[in-house]
Design a protein around this motif. Structure first.
Motif, PDB file in Angstrom:
ATOM      1  N   ALA A 295       5.525   5.215 -11.747  1.00 55.00           N
ATOM      2  CA  ALA A 295       6.993   5.186 -11.732  1.00 55.00           C
ATOM      3  C   ALA A 295       7.521   4.161 -10.739  1.00 55.00           C
ATOM      4  CB  ALA A 295       7.546   6.570 -11.398  1.00 55.00           C
ATOM      5  N   LEU A 296       6.718   3.823  -9.736  1.00 54.26           N
ATOM      6  CA  LEU A 296       7.109   2.831  -8.739  1.00 54.26           C
ATOM      7  C   LEU A 296       6.644   1.428  -9.112  1.00 54.26           C
ATOM      8  CD1 LEU A 296       6.356   4.917  -5.531  1.00 54.26           C
ATOM      9  CD2 LEU A 296       8.584   4.537  -6.625  1.00 54.26           C
ATOM     10  N   GLY A 297       6.019   1.303 -10.282  1.00 53.18           N
ATOM     11  CA  GLY A 297       5.612  -0.012 -10.759  1.00 53.18           C
ATOM     12  C   GLY A 297       4.141  -0.340 -10.607  1.00 53.18           C
ATOM     13  N   TRP A 298       3.356   0.582 -10.074  1.00 53.58           N
ATOM     14  CA  TRP A 298       1.928   0.318  -9.895  1.00 53.58           C
ATOM     15  C   TRP A 298       1.207   0.392 -11.234  1.00 53.58           C
ATOM     16  CZ3 TRP A 298      -2.349   3.425 -10.927  1.00 53.58           C
ATOM     17  CH2 TRP A 298      -3.560   2.934 -10.457  1.00 53.58           C
TER      18      TRP A 298
ATOM     19  N   GLU B  24      -5.207  17.840  -7.136  1.00 47.56           N
ATOM     20  CA  GLU B  24      -4.096  17.847  -8.093  1.00 47.56           C
ATOM     21  C   GLU B  24      -2.961  16.957  -7.596  1.00 47.56           C
ATOM     22  OE1 GLU B  24      -1.648  18.794 -11.425  1.00 47.56           O
ATOM     23  OE2 GLU B  24      -3.791  18.621 -11.068  1.00 47.56           O
ATOM     24  N   ALA B  25      -2.662  17.011  -6.303  1.00 41.88           N
ATOM     25  CA  ALA B  25      -1.622  16.153  -5.732  1.00 41.88           C
ATOM     26  C   ALA B  25      -1.993  14.681  -5.892  1.00 41.88           C
ATOM     27  CB  ALA B  25      -1.399  16.498  -4.265  1.00 41.88           C
ATOM     28  N   LEU B  26      -3.236  14.346  -5.635  1.00 40.09           N
ATOM     29  CA  LEU B  26      -3.684  12.959  -5.812  1.00 40.09           C
ATOM     30  C   LEU B  26      -3.601  12.526  -7.274  1.00 40.09           C
ATOM     31  CD1 LEU B  26      -6.721  12.868  -3.385  1.00 40.09           C
ATOM     32  CD2 LEU B  26      -4.515  11.717  -3.094  1.00 40.09           C
ATOM     33  N   ARG B  27      -3.940  13.440  -8.175  1.00 41.72           N
ATOM     34  CA  ARG B  27      -3.840  13.133  -9.613  1.00 41.72           C
ATOM     35  C   ARG B  27      -2.391  12.842  -9.989  1.00 41.72           C
ATOM     36  NH1 ARG B  27      -2.246  14.979 -14.184  1.00 41.72           N
ATOM     37  NH2 ARG B  27      -1.555  16.983 -13.388  1.00 41.72           N
ATOM     38  N   LEU B  28      -1.472  13.655  -9.492  1.00 41.43           N
ATOM     39  CA  LEU B  28      -0.058  13.446  -9.807  1.00 41.43           C
ATOM     40  C   LEU B  28       0.464  12.140  -9.210  1.00 41.43           C
ATOM     41  CD1 LEU B  28       1.275  17.083  -9.355  1.00 41.43           C
ATOM     42  CD2 LEU B  28       1.019  15.814 -11.504  1.00 41.43           C
ATOM     43  N   ILE B  29       0.021  11.818  -8.016  1.00 42.08           N
ATOM     44  CA  ILE B  29       0.432  10.554  -7.405  1.00 42.08           C
ATOM     45  C   ILE B  29      -0.071   9.390  -8.239  1.00 42.08           C
ATOM     46  CG2 ILE B  29       0.083   9.054  -5.401  1.00 42.08           C
ATOM     47  CD1 ILE B  29       0.132  11.726  -3.725  1.00 42.08           C
ATOM     48  N   ALA B  30      -1.319   9.459  -8.685  1.00 40.98           N
ATOM     49  CA  ALA B  30      -1.914   8.364  -9.460  1.00 40.98           C
ATOM     50  C   ALA B  30      -1.342   8.253 -10.866  1.00 40.98           C
ATOM     51  CB  ALA B  30      -3.429   8.541  -9.533  1.00 40.98           C
ATOM     52  N   THR B  31      -0.976   9.378 -11.477  1.00 39.58           N
ATOM     53  CA  THR B  31      -0.554   9.343 -12.879  1.00 39.58           C
ATOM     54  C   THR B  31       0.953   9.353 -13.068  1.00 39.58           C
ATOM     55  OG1 THR B  31      -0.708  11.753 -13.095  1.00 39.58           O
ATOM     56  CG2 THR B  31      -2.679  10.458 -13.656  1.00 39.58           C
ATOM     57  N   GLN B  32       1.709   9.803 -12.051  1.00 38.76           N
ATOM     58  CA  GLN B  32       3.155   9.894 -12.219  1.00 38.76           C
ATOM     59  C   GLN B  32       3.934   9.105 -11.174  1.00 38.76           C
ATOM     60  OE1 GLN B  32       4.570  13.894 -12.808  1.00 38.76           O
ATOM     61  NE2 GLN B  32       2.811  14.432 -14.059  1.00 38.76           N
ATOM     62  N   VAL B  33       3.632   9.335  -9.903  1.00 36.22           N
ATOM     63  CA  VAL B  33       4.416   8.699  -8.844  1.00 36.22           C
ATOM     64  C   VAL B  33       4.170   7.193  -8.796  1.00 36.22           C
ATOM     65  CG1 VAL B  33       4.856   8.629  -6.361  1.00 36.22           C
ATOM     66  CG2 VAL B  33       4.487  10.829  -7.485  1.00 36.22           C
ATOM     67  N   ALA B  34       2.925   6.795  -8.649  1.00 33.95           N
ATOM     68  CA  ALA B  34       2.620   5.369  -8.520  1.00 33.95           C
ATOM     69  C   ALA B  34       3.082   4.564  -9.740  1.00 33.95           C
ATOM     70  CB  ALA B  34       1.132   5.169  -8.249  1.00 33.95           C
TER      71      ALA B  34
ATOM     72  N   ASP C 152       0.835  -1.200   0.000  1.00 36.77           N
ATOM     73  CA  ASP C 152       0.000   0.000   0.000  1.00 36.77           C
ATOM     74  C   ASP C 152       0.870   1.250   0.000  1.00 36.77           C
ATOM     75  OD1 ASP C 152      -1.459  -2.154   1.802  1.00 36.77           O
ATOM     76  OD2 ASP C 152      -2.998  -0.937   0.847  1.00 36.77           O
ATOM     77  N   LEU C 153       0.334   2.307  -0.580  1.00 32.77           N
ATOM     78  CA  LEU C 153       0.933   3.634  -0.486  1.00 32.77           C
ATOM     79  C   LEU C 153      -0.151   4.538   0.080  1.00 32.77           C
ATOM     80  CD1 LEU C 153       3.150   5.741  -1.028  1.00 32.77           C
ATOM     81  CD2 LEU C 153       2.184   6.018  -3.319  1.00 32.77           C
ATOM     82  N   LEU C 154       0.049   4.996   1.291  1.00 27.60           N
ATOM     83  CA  LEU C 154      -0.941   5.847   1.950  1.00 27.60           C
ATOM     84  C   LEU C 154      -0.552   7.303   1.781  1.00 27.60           C
ATOM     85  CD1 LEU C 154      -1.367   3.844   5.259  1.00 27.60           C
ATOM     86  CD2 LEU C 154      -2.713   3.677   3.168  1.00 27.60           C
TER      87      LEU C 154
END
Length: 58
Positions: free
Chosen positions: A45-48, A33-43, A16-18
């Motif tokens: 990039a980490l393999g999700w 916007e932060a949640l959008r970036l986490i879902a579209t870029q960060v996650a 999980d990523l909380l």
């Protein structure tokens, strides 16, 4: 953020990523916007990858 998370030794076994925001800060628009970036870029990039395609918002 991606580099720091990717360097975490527990990442390969994490399930999980909380994400948490302090109430009232940032604004709702900034939080969304932060949640959008986490879902579209960060996650990703980490393999999700999503199990199924995201629903289209109407």
């Amino acid at each position: 953020m991606i580099e720091r998370l990717a360097a975490e030794p527990v990442l390969p076994v994490a399930t999980d990523l909380l994400v948490q925001f302090e109430p009232g800060w940032p604004s709702l628009d900034a939080a969304l916007e932060a949640l959008r970036l986490i879902a579209t870029q960060v996650a990703p990039a980490l393999g999700w990858r999503p199990r199924r395609p995201a629903a289209v918002a109407r």
